[in-house]
Design an enzyme around this catalytic site. Structure first.
Site, PDB file in Angstrom:
ATOM      1  N   ARG A 162       0.211  -1.211   0.258  1.00 31.61           N
ATOM      2  CA  ARG A 162      -0.364  -0.220  -0.090  1.00 31.61           C
ATOM      3  C   ARG A 162       0.941   1.367  -0.170  1.00 31.61           C
ATOM      4  O   ARG A 162       1.425   1.518   1.035  1.00 31.61           O
ATOM      5  CB  ARG A 162      -0.539   0.057   1.051  1.00 31.61           C
ATOM      6  CG  ARG A 162      -1.770   0.972   1.182  1.00 31.61           C
ATOM      7  CD  ARG A 162      -2.942   1.097   2.469  1.00 31.61           C
ATOM      8  NE  ARG A 162      -2.792   0.697   3.342  1.00 31.61           N
ATOM      9  CZ  ARG A 162      -3.456   1.302   4.559  1.00 31.61           C
ATOM     10  NH1 ARG A 162      -4.821   0.858   4.291  1.00 31.61           N
ATOM     11  NH2 ARG A 162      -3.010   0.753   5.919  1.00 31.61           N
ATOM     12  N   ASP A 446      -3.564   2.792  13.993  1.00 25.55           N
ATOM     13  CA  ASP A 446      -2.939   3.189  12.531  1.00 25.55           C
ATOM     14  C   ASP A 446      -3.486   4.446  12.451  1.00 25.55           C
ATOM     15  O   ASP A 446      -4.240   4.781  13.304  1.00 25.55           O
ATOM     16  CB  ASP A 446      -3.125   2.893  11.368  1.00 25.55           C
ATOM     17  CG  ASP A 446      -4.463   2.617  10.610  1.00 25.55           C
ATOM     18  OD1 ASP A 446      -5.094   3.320  10.885  1.00 25.55           O
ATOM     19  OD2 ASP A 446      -4.419   1.930   9.316  1.00 25.55           O
TER      20      ASP A 446
END
EC number: 2.3.3.9
Length: 542
Positions: A162, A446
């Site tokens: 990602r 996150d």
């Protein structure tokens, strides 16, 4: 050379990644695509203002033929046929990368985005680790002498990387004097160094694409992939991308996003916190209709979230793409077995819902959760690699259902205000120290968690929300007082040096974001400026 860069401090092997040939490729990406990126970022605000003025969104009339057409994406390569368990985590440091690859998951989402603090060291080290993993040479020895190596007794997880979103810059690389795009730097360095290695291993250059807000942004990625394949002489369609549907406008363009990427598409993923954060951000000027309840009370069974996830499954399977479920962020608490068992039971229930709804796999944030997720999906899939053939033709979702914020409840509490401030400050502080995957209250968090936390507080002040547990109204004065209390709580929990270096600036940033009149689109943009200054200060003191 029009491209210039700095060498990350403390990374002896950086030159293996920052080669002249790789940087030339990154430069070519910028010359071909940076202007379109800037135009699309500008269009985001225009689109948001229109939605706020009307107080609604709808499916695009100009793309109706795509939504109603009979088409599918390219067939998945063998390495991506079975994605029933996906482990997520940062690509740096090497220890975490090795643990993820060895976890027993089918796929590892190697994160250069939300689970990574984007220090230049972390970004380059992440690509270096992924290159070494593709070579089969990735290893690590801890200061205590413990050795970590790739397992030989079982398959490693397939890597899906990602890169950062379109909005994030990379100040350590400039092209023609302008900061580079973090997305193009991450993709360019990774693709250049690993694409052919991965193909030789029977895998390929596979990616997760974050934060997209329109099918035109997906089209840009598709053109980037086509250019990259031609540049390296790789067969067209080799790159495969899974798009995170984690913004509210993207939820209205799922078909269109898959269409734009159809020769490179692999699937879509449902990202919970970012999706809710996007609703606040997109409709921040639209009044009380879009005020979210406490985030801890919004489950995936709320009608608002059911509409979103069921539409995702139906759209993906109709187009021959994979539907990937959301994150299980629980991490085991070795000192509280009862709490861990209760948390794992909730994870099992959540994964069971996803598997029964038709998802082809789901995310976990800790290796100990891999067996639980695998067992649930094994029970539904059996020997089949996926359930793409389950078309969910029973699903019908309207624009009104996707925007039915009230269906998630209306409860707001001062207790949750305190929790949101604590989490936002703690996460941001650790992020500023260089770590983007942060354990808070037995959850691996996150950046999405900090984003929804700070956004909810701003929204509550903006709309004068009354807290149900105290009867107090959300005001700047009340929030400022609670923020000071949470600062004192954190001061007692961490050492003074760390508090001064990271928690003080983190608290000041969160105060600016939640108390400011204007809403800041991404916490990570001003936080990145602080991170860069912190990096410069560390280098200057050496």
């Amino acid at each position: 050379m029009a491209i210039e860069f700095t060498t990350p401090a403390g990374l002896d092997r950086a030159s293996e990644i920052l080669t002249a040939e790789a940087l030339s490729f990154v430069e070519a990406l910028h010359h071909n695509f940076a202007d379109r990126r800037a135009e699309l970022l500008g269009a985001r605000e225009q689109n948001r203002r229109r939605a706020a003025e009307t107080g609604t969104l709808d499916f695009l009339p100009e793309t109706r033929e795509i939504r109603e057409g009979d088409w599918t994406v390219a067939p998945a390569p063998p390495a991506l046929q079975d994605r029933r368990v996906e482990m997520t985590g940062p690509a740096s440091p090497a220890k975490m990368a090795i643990n993820a690859l060895n976890s027993g998951a089918k796929v590892w989402l190697a994160d250069l985005e939300d689970a990574s603090s984007p220090t230049w060291h972390n970004q380059v080290d992440g690509v270096l680790n992924l290159r070494d993993a593709a070579r089969g040479t990735l290893s690590f020895t801890s200061p205590e002498g413990k050795q970590y190596a790739l397992r030989q007794d079982a398959p490693l997880a397939v890597v899906v990387t990602r890169p950062r979103g379109w909005h994030l810059p990379e100040h350590n690389v400039t092209v023609d004097g302008q900061p580079a795009s973090g997305a193009l730097v991450d993709f360019g360095l990774h693709f250049f160094h690993t694409a052919k290695l991965l193909l030789a291993n029977g895998h390929g250059p596979y990616y997760y694409l974050p934060k997209l807000e329109s099918h035109l942004e997906a089209r840009l990625w598709n053109d980037v992939f086509t250019f990259a394949e031609e540049h390296l002489g790789i067969e067209h369609g080799t790159v495969r991308a899974t798009v995170l549907i984690e913004t509210i406008p993207a939820a209205f363009q799922m078909d269109e996003i898959l269409w734009e990427l159809r020769e490179h598409a692999s699937g879509l993923n449902a990202g919970r916190w970012d999706y809710l954060f996007s609703i606040i951000k997109y409709f921040r000027d639209a009044g009380e209709k879009f005020v979210l309840a406490d985030r801890s009370t919004i489950t995936m069974t709320a009608p608002l979230m059911r509409a979103y996830t069921e539409l995702l499954v139906r759209t993906c399977h109709r187009r021959g793409a994979f539907a990937m479920g959301g994150m299980a962020a629980v991490i085991p608490n070795r000192r509280d077995q009862e709490a861990t068992e209760a948390a794992f039971a909730k994870v099992r229930a959540d994964k069971t819902r996803e598997a029964d709804d038709g998802f082809d796999g789901s995310w976990v944030a800790h290796p100990d959760l891999v067996p639980t997720c695998r067992e649930v999906f094994d029970g539904v899939l059996g020997e089949r690699p996926n359930q793409v053939d389950r078309l969910r033709e029973d699903v019908r979702v309207s624009a009104e259902q996707l925007l039915d914020v009230a269906s998630a409840g209306r409860v707001s509490t001062q207790k949750e205000l305190a929790a949101n401030l604590y989490v936002a400050i703690r996460y941001t502080a650790v992020w500023l120290s260089g770590n983007g995957a942060v354990a808070i209250h037995n959850l691996m968090e996150d950046a999405a968690t900090a984003e929804i936390s700070r956004s909810q507080i701003w929204q509550q002040i903006r709309n004068g929300v009354v807290y149900e547990d105290t009867g107090n109204t959300a005001t700047r004065e009340l929030v400022a007082e609670e923020l000071q209390r949470q600062k004192e709580v954190l001061r007692e929990e961490v050492d003074p040096q760390s508090y001064e270096a990271h928690f003080e600036p983190a608290a000041a940033l969160i105060a600016d974001l939640v108390l400011g009149e204007d809403y800041v689109d991404f916490l990570t943009l001003p936080a990145y400026e602080l991170l860069e200054q912190s990096d410069r200060d560390r280098v200057a003191t050496k």
